[in-house]
Design a protein around this motif. Sequence first.
Motif, PDB file in Angstrom:
ATOM      1  N   ASP A  24      -0.452   8.449  13.857  1.00 12.56           N
ATOM      2  CA  ASP A  24      -0.785   9.867  13.760  1.00 12.56           C
ATOM      3  C   ASP A  24      -1.411  10.212  15.103  1.00 12.56           C
ATOM      4  N   ALA A  25      -0.620  10.728  16.026  1.00 14.29           N
ATOM      5  CA  ALA A  25      -1.074  10.945  17.398  1.00 14.29           C
ATOM      6  C   ALA A  25      -2.209  11.954  17.494  1.00 14.29           C
ATOM      7  N   GLY A  26      -2.215  12.967  16.662  1.00 16.62           N
ATOM      8  CA  GLY A  26      -3.226  14.004  16.751  1.00 16.62           C
ATOM      9  C   GLY A  26      -4.624  13.546  16.359  1.00 16.62           C
ATOM     10  N   ILE A  27      -4.736  12.474  15.598  1.00 14.95           N
ATOM     11  CA  ILE A  27      -6.056  12.060  15.094  1.00 14.95           C
ATOM     12  C   ILE A  27      -6.840  11.286  16.135  1.00 14.95           C
ATOM     13  N   PRO A  28      -6.466  10.377  16.923  1.00 20.43           N
ATOM     14  CA  PRO A  28      -5.366   9.418  16.771  1.00 20.43           C
ATOM     15  C   PRO A  28      -5.737   8.313  15.774  1.00 20.43           C
ATOM     16  N   ARG A  29      -4.702   7.836  15.086  1.00 25.45           N
ATOM     17  CA  ARG A  29      -4.844   6.779  14.099  1.00 25.45           C
ATOM     18  C   ARG A  29      -3.510   6.068  14.003  1.00 25.45           C
ATOM     19  N   CYS A  30      -3.549   4.750  13.846  1.00 24.37           N
ATOM     20  CA  CYS A  30      -2.346   3.962  13.636  1.00 24.37           C
ATOM     21  C   CYS A  30      -2.592   3.037  12.455  1.00 24.37           C
ATOM     22  N   TYR A  31      -1.529   2.671  11.768  1.00 25.53           N
ATOM     23  CA  TYR A  31      -1.708   1.807  10.611  1.00 25.53           C
ATOM     24  C   TYR A  31      -0.425   1.074  10.261  1.00 25.53           C
ATOM     25  N   ALA A  32      -0.608  -0.076   9.624  1.00 27.25           N
ATOM     26  CA  ALA A  32       0.472  -0.838   9.001  1.00 27.25           C
ATOM     27  C   ALA A  32       0.327  -0.600   7.504  1.00 27.25           C
ATOM     28  N   ILE A  33       1.446  -0.408   6.808  1.00 24.82           N
ATOM     29  CA  ILE A  33       1.393  -0.030   5.402  1.00 24.82           C
ATOM     30  C   ILE A  33       2.543  -0.664   4.637  1.00 24.82           C
ATOM     31  N   ALA A  34       2.274  -0.994   3.364  1.00 23.61           N
ATOM     32  CA  ALA A  34       3.324  -1.522   2.483  1.00 23.61           C
ATOM     33  C   ALA A  34       3.041  -1.078   1.058  1.00 23.61           C
ATOM     34  N   MET A  35       4.096  -0.999   0.291  1.00 21.56           N
ATOM     35  CA  MET A  35       3.978  -0.748  -1.142  1.00 21.56           C
ATOM     36  C   MET A  35       4.077  -2.096  -1.856  1.00 21.56           C
ATOM     37  N   PRO A  36       3.514  -2.196  -3.056  1.00 20.81           N
ATOM     38  CA  PRO A  36       3.552  -3.489  -3.745  1.00 20.81           C
ATOM     39  C   PRO A  36       4.967  -3.892  -4.146  1.00 20.81           C
ATOM     40  N   GLU A  37       5.204  -5.185  -4.105  1.00 20.03           N
ATOM     41  CA  GLU A  37       6.452  -5.766  -4.567  1.00 20.03           C
ATOM     42  C   GLU A  37       6.494  -5.712  -6.095  1.00 20.03           C
ATOM     43  N   LYS A  38       5.342  -5.989  -6.706  1.00 23.88           N
ATOM     44  CA  LYS A  38       5.214  -5.977  -8.170  1.00 23.88           C
ATOM     45  C   LYS A  38       3.925  -5.261  -8.537  1.00 23.88           C
ATOM     46  N   THR A  39       3.977  -4.544  -9.647  1.00 26.67           N
ATOM     47  CA  THR A  39       2.787  -3.894 -10.177  1.00 26.67           C
ATOM     48  C   THR A  39       2.934  -3.792 -11.688  1.00 26.67           C
ATOM     49  N   THR A  40       1.860  -3.518 -12.379  1.00 18.79           N
ATOM     50  CA  THR A  40       1.906  -3.384 -13.825  1.00 18.79           C
ATOM     51  C   THR A  40       1.666  -1.938 -14.222  1.00 18.79           C
ATOM     52  N   LYS A  41       2.676  -1.290 -14.770  1.00 16.21           N
ATOM     53  CA  LYS A  41       2.579   0.074 -15.299  1.00 16.21           C
ATOM     54  C   LYS A  41       1.769   1.006 -14.403  1.00 16.21           C
ATOM     55  N   ALA A  42       2.316   1.301 -13.256  1.00 18.87           N
ATOM     56  CA  ALA A  42       1.612   2.118 -12.268  1.00 18.87           C
ATOM     57  C   ALA A  42       1.407   3.554 -12.742  1.00 18.87           C
ATOM     58  N   GLU A  43       0.238   4.096 -12.448  1.00 20.25           N
ATOM     59  CA  GLU A  43      -0.068   5.501 -12.689  1.00 20.25           C
ATOM     60  C   GLU A  43       0.140   6.324 -11.418  1.00 20.25           C
ATOM     61  N   VAL A  44      -0.054   5.693 -10.260  1.00 17.87           N
ATOM     62  CA  VAL A  44       0.143   6.341  -8.967  1.00 17.87           C
ATOM     63  C   VAL A  44       0.882   5.365  -8.049  1.00 17.87           C
ATOM     64  N   ASP A  45       1.404   5.868  -6.939  1.00 14.17           N
ATOM     65  CA  ASP A  45       2.053   5.006  -5.959  1.00 14.17           C
ATOM     66  C   ASP A  45       0.987   4.218  -5.215  1.00 14.17           C
ATOM     67  N   ALA A  46       0.992   2.922  -5.421  1.00 10.70           N
ATOM     68  CA  ALA A  46       0.020   2.044  -4.766  1.00 10.70           C
ATOM     69  C   ALA A  46       0.505   1.684  -3.367  1.00 10.70           C
ATOM     70  N   TYR A  47      -0.434   1.321  -2.495  1.00 11.74           N
ATOM     71  CA  TYR A  47      -0.097   0.799  -1.178  1.00 11.74           C
ATOM     72  C   TYR A  47      -1.289   0.045  -0.603  1.00 11.74           C
ATOM     73  N   ALA A  48      -0.984  -0.793   0.358  1.00 10.99           N
ATOM     74  CA  ALA A  48      -1.999  -1.495   1.142  1.00 10.99           C
ATOM     75  C   ALA A  48      -1.816  -1.058   2.575  1.00 10.99           C
ATOM     76  N   ASP A  49      -2.913  -0.856   3.298  1.00  9.47           N
ATOM     77  CA  ASP A  49      -2.781  -0.521   4.716  1.00  9.47           C
ATOM     78  C   ASP A  49      -3.903  -1.156   5.524  1.00  9.47           C
ATOM     79  N   VAL A  50      -3.578  -1.360   6.784  1.00  5.63           N
ATOM     80  CA  VAL A  50      -4.534  -1.854   7.775  1.00  5.63           C
ATOM     81  C   VAL A  50      -4.553  -0.802   8.864  1.00  5.63           C
ATOM     82  N   GLY A  51      -5.701  -0.142   9.055  1.00  7.67           N
ATOM     83  CA  GLY A  51      -5.768   1.002   9.948  1.00  7.67           C
ATOM     84  C   GLY A  51      -6.607   0.787  11.187  1.00  7.67           C
ATOM     85  N   LEU A  52      -6.297   1.597  12.208  1.00  7.75           N
ATOM     86  CA  LEU A  52      -7.029   1.603  13.473  1.00  7.75           C
ATOM     87  C   LEU A  52      -7.323   3.049  13.843  1.00  7.75           C
TER      88      LEU A  52
END
Length: 161
Positions: free
Chosen positions: A35-63
């Motif tokens: 995100d150049a305007g902030i600036p912020r960068c991140y690595a992100i992934a969605m789960p391979e497996k989850t149990t009955k999700a209520e929302v879209d889960a994700y993991a991220d590592v941010g800078l």
Amino acid sequence: MKRPAFFLCLFALGAAPADARDALGMFGAWGAFRDAGIPRCYAIAMPEKTTKAEVDAYADVGLWPKKGVRGQVHFRLSRRMQPGAGAQLSLGGQHYRLTGGGIDAWAADARMEAAIVAAMRSGEIMTVSSRDGAGRLFADQYTLPGAATAIDAAALGCAGR
């Protein structure tokens, strides 16, 4: 459940105007963005497996270079945590007690973040678990091949900013 790489790109781009985020690359199940305007960068992934999700889960590592933040570990959980339940991360034979509440969890401090990122670089799978409002255990599982490259791409994307 496997999610195609383009879905992850659409997911990462969906929360803001299309020109706000630059895709830096897809690496296995992990994407890197800036995100150049902030600036912020991140690595992100969605789960391979989850149990009955209520929302879209994700993991991220941010800078956030201007704030001096590097390697902030964050998890958006697939369900809202039971108040006081906390969340646990299992990774590379280690277990980490995360902080947070609602649907978000973070590493407790910079030392834990560094340990988690180091373990992600050589790990295959990580699992975040907690209890939902009804007291049921749930877990989100992530594959890690590509995570190290995505984290590095995010760091390079914010270098010198």
